[in-house]
Write a protein that holds these residues in place. Structure first.
Motif, short mmCIF file in Angstrom:
data_model
loop_
_atom_site.label_atom_id
_atom_site.label_comp_id
_atom_site.label_asym_id
_atom_site.label_seq_id
_atom_site.Cartn_x
_atom_site.Cartn_y
_atom_site.Cartn_z
N GLY A 342 0.76 -1.14 0.24
CA GLY A 342 -0.04 -0.07 0.01
C GLY A 342 0.71 1.22 0.02
N ASP A 343 2.33 1.30 0.15
CA ASP A 343 3.14 2.38 0.09
C ASP A 343 3.40 2.81 -1.44
OD1 ASP A 343 4.33 -0.11 -0.04
OD2 ASP A 343 6.41 1.05 0.12
N GLU A 344 3.80 4.18 -1.40
CA GLU A 344 4.34 4.66 -2.47
C GLU A 344 3.79 4.31 -3.81
OE1 GLU A 344 8.94 5.17 -0.51
OE2 GLU A 344 8.68 3.21 -1.43
N ALA A 345 2.55 4.59 -3.88
CA ALA A 345 1.81 4.25 -5.20
C ALA A 345 1.78 5.59 -6.00
CB ALA A 345 0.59 3.56 -5.21
N GLY A 392 -1.28 -3.09 6.15
CA GLY A 392 -0.68 -2.18 5.08
C GLY A 392 0.21 -1.15 5.57
N TRP A 393 1.04 -0.45 4.81
CA TRP A 393 2.05 0.53 5.22
C TRP A 393 1.16 1.81 5.54
CZ3 TRP A 393 6.45 -1.10 6.80
CH2 TRP A 393 7.05 -2.13 6.04
N ASP A 394 1.60 2.74 6.25
CA ASP A 394 0.84 3.95 6.68
C ASP A 394 -0.05 4.61 5.50
OD1 ASP A 394 2.60 5.99 6.03
OD2 ASP A 394 3.69 5.49 7.86
N SER A 409 3.44 1.59 10.67
CA SER A 409 3.81 3.13 10.56
C SER A 409 5.14 3.14 10.16
CB SER A 409 3.53 3.68 12.06
OG SER A 409 3.79 4.95 11.84
N TRP A 410 5.59 3.76 9.22
CA TRP A 410 7.00 3.75 8.49
C TRP A 410 7.25 5.27 8.32
CZ3 TRP A 410 9.24 5.13 3.86
CH2 TRP A 410 8.34 5.33 2.83
N ARG A 411 6.41 6.22 7.95
CA ARG A 411 6.97 7.72 7.60
C ARG A 411 6.90 8.19 9.06
NH1 ARG A 411 2.89 8.98 2.80
NH2 ARG A 411 1.55 8.07 4.56
N CYS A 434 14.04 2.44 13.23
CA CYS A 434 13.98 0.63 12.58
C CYS A 434 14.33 0.33 11.56
CB CYS A 434 12.54 0.43 12.82
SG CYS A 434 11.68 0.62 14.71
N TYR A 435 15.07 1.34 10.73
CA TYR A 435 15.47 1.16 9.23
C TYR A 435 16.96 0.49 9.01
CZ TYR A 435 11.26 1.98 6.35
OH TYR A 435 10.16 1.70 6.06
N LEU A 436 17.19 -0.65 9.06
CA LEU A 436 18.23 -1.29 9.26
C LEU A 436 18.94 -1.17 7.87
CD1 LEU A 436 17.64 -4.68 10.90
CD2 LEU A 436 18.11 -2.40 11.87
N MET A 473 14.52 -4.55 6.83
CA MET A 473 15.70 -5.00 6.17
C MET A 473 15.51 -4.59 4.64
SD MET A 473 19.16 -5.34 6.64
CE MET A 473 19.12 -3.99 5.21
N TRP A 474 15.47 -3.49 4.03
CA TRP A 474 15.36 -3.28 2.76
C TRP A 474 16.77 -3.73 1.82
CZ3 TRP A 474 10.27 -3.20 1.54
CH2 TRP A 474 9.59 -2.79 2.26
N THR A 475 16.63 -4.44 0.91
CA THR A 475 17.89 -4.91 0.29
C THR A 475 18.56 -4.31 -0.98
OG1 THR A 475 16.95 -6.65 -0.71
CG2 THR A 475 17.56 -7.15 1.46
C1 ACM Z 1 8.64 1.58 2.72
O1 ACM Z 1 9.75 1.63 3.42
N1 ACM Z 1 8.26 2.12 1.58
C2 ACM Z 1 7.46 0.96 3.62
#
Ligand code: ACM
Ligand code: ZN
Length: 761
Positions: A342-345, A392-394, A409-411, A434-436, A473-475
């Motif tokens: 649901g994020d960044e669309a 879903g993302w925020d 909640s990420w932003r 929380c973003y590794l 952990m986004w890669t």
């Molecule tokens: C995200 O970092 N786009 C949820």
């Protein structure tokens, strides 16, 4: 909570020394090998809520130890048998419990009603028995993981011995949060199944309970589909910029094996299937579900960013497609929750699609955010009908939240606050803590440990809606397992303790000291853990009154030494900035280099520590230190999160500098960051005006960049205006492209300008 004694665990008891070297009775003929395994330290992470270490003899676990279990705990007994089999080389007997036989040298796995929390447990270790009690198999597994942590590193590296000593102690324990997770993105880079299993094991060892597996992205689709085979033949593969083919996917059988592996350890795997955005790979395989239609040519993305090809919301067949995929997903993953992204669309395609516009008209939706809300609600109704719940993302808050949705909640934490106030559950994973994938300069071990998942703004009643947190952990920049280990550990362990404990129980120094005993254990598990922090850092202090900038290097910990270099010479740790140059620093621990060497470029110029007046605001996320950022002499690097880049979103940069007196000005220049993947663009033009009174302005000059805005990748550019003028005030305007251009994948979004300094010579 009811049995909670107190947070009585203090450093001394947790670092209690127990040095045991024990002998086994020798057989008559040949002496049995002596188990050389000694327990060096009791240092548990997360810290148990109650721990009493006894001085009696340890329990000696050997091949004669019997594991008694209650019928519903057979799987737990088998797991425990399995981990000891690896180190004994022989199998312990596993038997159904019988009250008559209280045999010594036995381990008892018992169900009891000691605590309503399904993950709470009580563990007693005495010389003649071990008793593990919980009200469910999940609690028994948390206790077994405590036993694993009580063993020396050799146990974890599966060295063989005839017997192992486990110290005499008593623990009563329970988690504070019910959702304790880590997200792993297997799309930007693909990881083998054995790597994911390694992480299931690590999460279990540290009593986390959720692996959030991010399975679909613009850059690759990672889950087998029988209904839509092109998701694997096309969407799972991308053509890299060097022409090579990259990708892969997990078969259903592999994922079922993974789910079973996680279930055995009481880890829930929550799959994430992204919609409506981050879906370009799927649309490359099935363009009929995009707004551009079946005849369009869409590629699996081979670059990082946010992309505008998203599922068409006006096409009912898109929903049929997604529901079929979700059916396949639910058949593999039994989790109560399904994450739908649901994020960044970006809404650009929807704004320009007749089908999407017709849908808005028919449904009475006033904008594209409401269309996104319609999309998510429709998917939620489908999931709910199948007995599942949606996360879903925020962004799913925008345009109206679906009735039952849980918000991640990420932003920031605002999404979690809004969700809780609307009586929706929330999971916290703000980029602030929380973003590794962020570097240690932004989020180090102490920073993640300082995270409080419950926002202060919430009442106790509202706080009940905060289920817990995840580290993400986004890669994009994590090509392999070694890198993954380096970025995740030890920060994941920091969050594990945050989520198991209450704020008043947390003590960073105590955690830090215990963590030191985990590094040999992580080594035994072949985890290539990274540093805890940036050991050396460089700073600048601006004194507006004296128009001076002080620069220096500092160490993160008192125990470290520093070597500081300026102009190629070793020097003091801090001094006034009176010439331009590069300052570098390296920390040392016990005589050896510790952490990476750091360097910072400084510029000495006429506007240093002069007053800056902002006619347009910078963004708080990229303040770079606020109103002195552009006059602190500190230049930005190729890392746009280095804290030196000041960001302006949609706005132009418009700043007036007061030099305090009339001066001769020969050059005004600035560096800009260009990285259109992240919507950061070089300015369209750079203009300097001069004034003696701050009211009447004269043009000094204008510069334009030669860099094409379409240029991909990270770039620095310098723009300058030359002349020979006397003035006291300087007005700088750098023109923002404003809106991300139509040719860009995120067309229509607000564009950024990043500037580091206004250098006046
Ligand atoms: C995200 O970092 N786009 C949820
Ligand atoms: Zn459409």
């Amino acid at each position: 909570m009811n049995f909670l004694i107190s947070a009585s665990m203090k450093l001394k008891s947790s670092l209690f020394f127990l040095s045991l070297v024990f002998l086994l009775a020798a057989c008559a003929d040949a002496p049995k090998p002596i188990a050389q395994k000694a327990i060096e330290q009791i240092a548990l992470v997360p810290q148990p809520k109650y721990l009493q270490i006894g001085s009696a003899d340890p329990f000696i676990w050997d091949e004669n130890t019997i594991i008694y279990y209650e019928p519903s705990l057979k799987q737990s007994a088998n797991y425990l048998q399995g981990i000891f089999k690896e180190v004994l080389g022989s199998e312990n007997q596993v038997e159904l419990s019988s009250t008559e036989r209280q045999i010594s040298k036995a381990v008892h796995l018992k169900l009891s009603t000691i605590n309503a929390n399904s993950e709470a447990y009580e563990l007693k270790i005495k010389a003649d028995f071990i008793s593990v009690e919980a009200n469910s198999a999940a609690g028994i597994m948390r206790a077994i993981q405590t036993i694993r942590q009580l063993m020396p590193p050799a146990f974890l590296s599966q060295e063989k011995a005839d017997a192992w000593a486990i110290p005499n102690l008593h623990i009563k324990d329970e988690p504070s949060f019910q959702h304790r997770g880590m997200l792993l993105d297997v799309c930007r880079h693909f990881f083998e199944l054995k790597t994911i299993k390694k992480y299931v094991d690590l999460l279990a060892l540290y009593k986390m309970n959720v692996l959030h597996l991010h399975l679909t992205e613009d850059q690759g689709w990672r889950i087998e589909s029988e209904a839509y085979p092109k998701l694997n033949s096309v969407a799972s593969w991308r053509m890299e910029q060097d022409g090579s083919r990259y990708g892969g996917y997990y078969t259903k059988a592999q994922l079922q094996e993974l789910v079973a592996y996680a279930q055995e350890r009481h880890i829930t795997i929550i799959p994430e299937i992204e919609l409506p955005g981050h879906s370009q790979a799927a649309l490359a395989a099935y363009p009929q579900f995009s707004c551009l239609g079946a005849d369009s040519t869409i590629q699996v993305v081979n670059d990082w960013g946010v992309f505008k090809e998203i599922y068409c919301a006006g096409n009912d067949e898109t929903f049929t497609f997604l529901e079929t995929i979700l059916e396949e997903v639910m058949a593999i993953f039994p989790s109560e929750y399904i994450h739908i992204g649901g994020d960044e669309a970006p809404k650009y395609r929807w704004e320009n699609c007749s089908k999407c516009q017709a849908r808005m008209e028919a449904e009475g939706l006033s904008d594209e955010h409401e269309l996104q809300s319609y999309f998510i609600k429709r998917i939620e109704a489908f999931l709910n009908a199948k007995g599942r719940k949606l996360i879903g993302w925020d962004e799913i808050l925008e345009g109206g939240l679906s009735p039952q949705a849980t918000v991640q909640s990420w932003r920031g934490i605002e999404g979690g606050i809004a969700a809780a106030r609307a009586q929706h559950f929330a999971i916290m994973s703000p980029t602030s803590h929380c973003y590794l994938d962020y570097g240690l300069e932004r989020i180090d071990l102490q920073k993640i440990y300082s995270f409080d998942p419950i926002p202060k703004e919430l009442s106790p009643e509202e706080a009940r809606y905060i289920l817990g947190a995840e580290c993400n952990m986004w890669t994009e920049h994590v090509p392999d397992e070694d890198n993954l280990d380096y970025k995740v550990n030890p920060r994941m362990q920091g969050l594990a303790e945050v989520l198991w404990s209450y704020p008043q129980e947390r003590n960073f120094q105590d955690f830090y000291d215990r963590m030191q005993f985990h590094y040999p254990r992580l080594e035994a598990l072949a985890v290539n853990y990274g540093p805890e922090t940036v050991a050396a850092s460089i700073y600048s202090e601006v004194y507006l009154d004296s128009a001076k900038v002080f620069i220096g290097a500092k160490r993160k910990l008192e125990q470290l030494d520093l070597n500081v270099k300026w102009k190629g010479k070793e020097g003091p740790w801090g001094f006034d900035l009176i010439e331009s140059g590069s300052l570098s620093a390296q920390a040392y621990k016990n005589g050896s280099a510790y952490g990476d060497s750091v360097a910072q470029n400084f510029s000495f110029h006429q506007a240093l520590a002069c007053k800056a007046k902002y006619l347009s605001p910078f963004e708080k996320w990229y303040s770079a230190g606020g109103k002195v950022a552009l006059v602190n002499g500190t230049l930005g690097s190729l890392n746009f999160r280095d804290g030196q880049w000041q960001g302006f979103s949609k706005n132009d940069v418009e700043v007036i500098i007061d030099l305090g007196q009339v001066k001769l000005i020969k050059r005004v220049s600035s560096n800009f960051y260009h990285y259109n993947n992240a919507w950061i663009f070089r300015p369209d033009w750079y203009r300097v005006e001069l004034s003696n009174d701050g009211e009447n302005w004269q043009l000094m000059g204008v510069d334009s960049p030669s860099l094409d805005p379409k240029q991909r990748g990270q770039q620095l550019i310098n723009l300058e205006v030359l002349g020979k003028n006397e003035a006291r005030f300087i007005k700088l305007i750098a023109k923002n492209v404003g809106t991300v251009p139509t040719w860009h994948e995120a067309a229509g979004a607000d564009a950024w300008i990043f500037i580091d300094e206004i250098i006046v010579e």
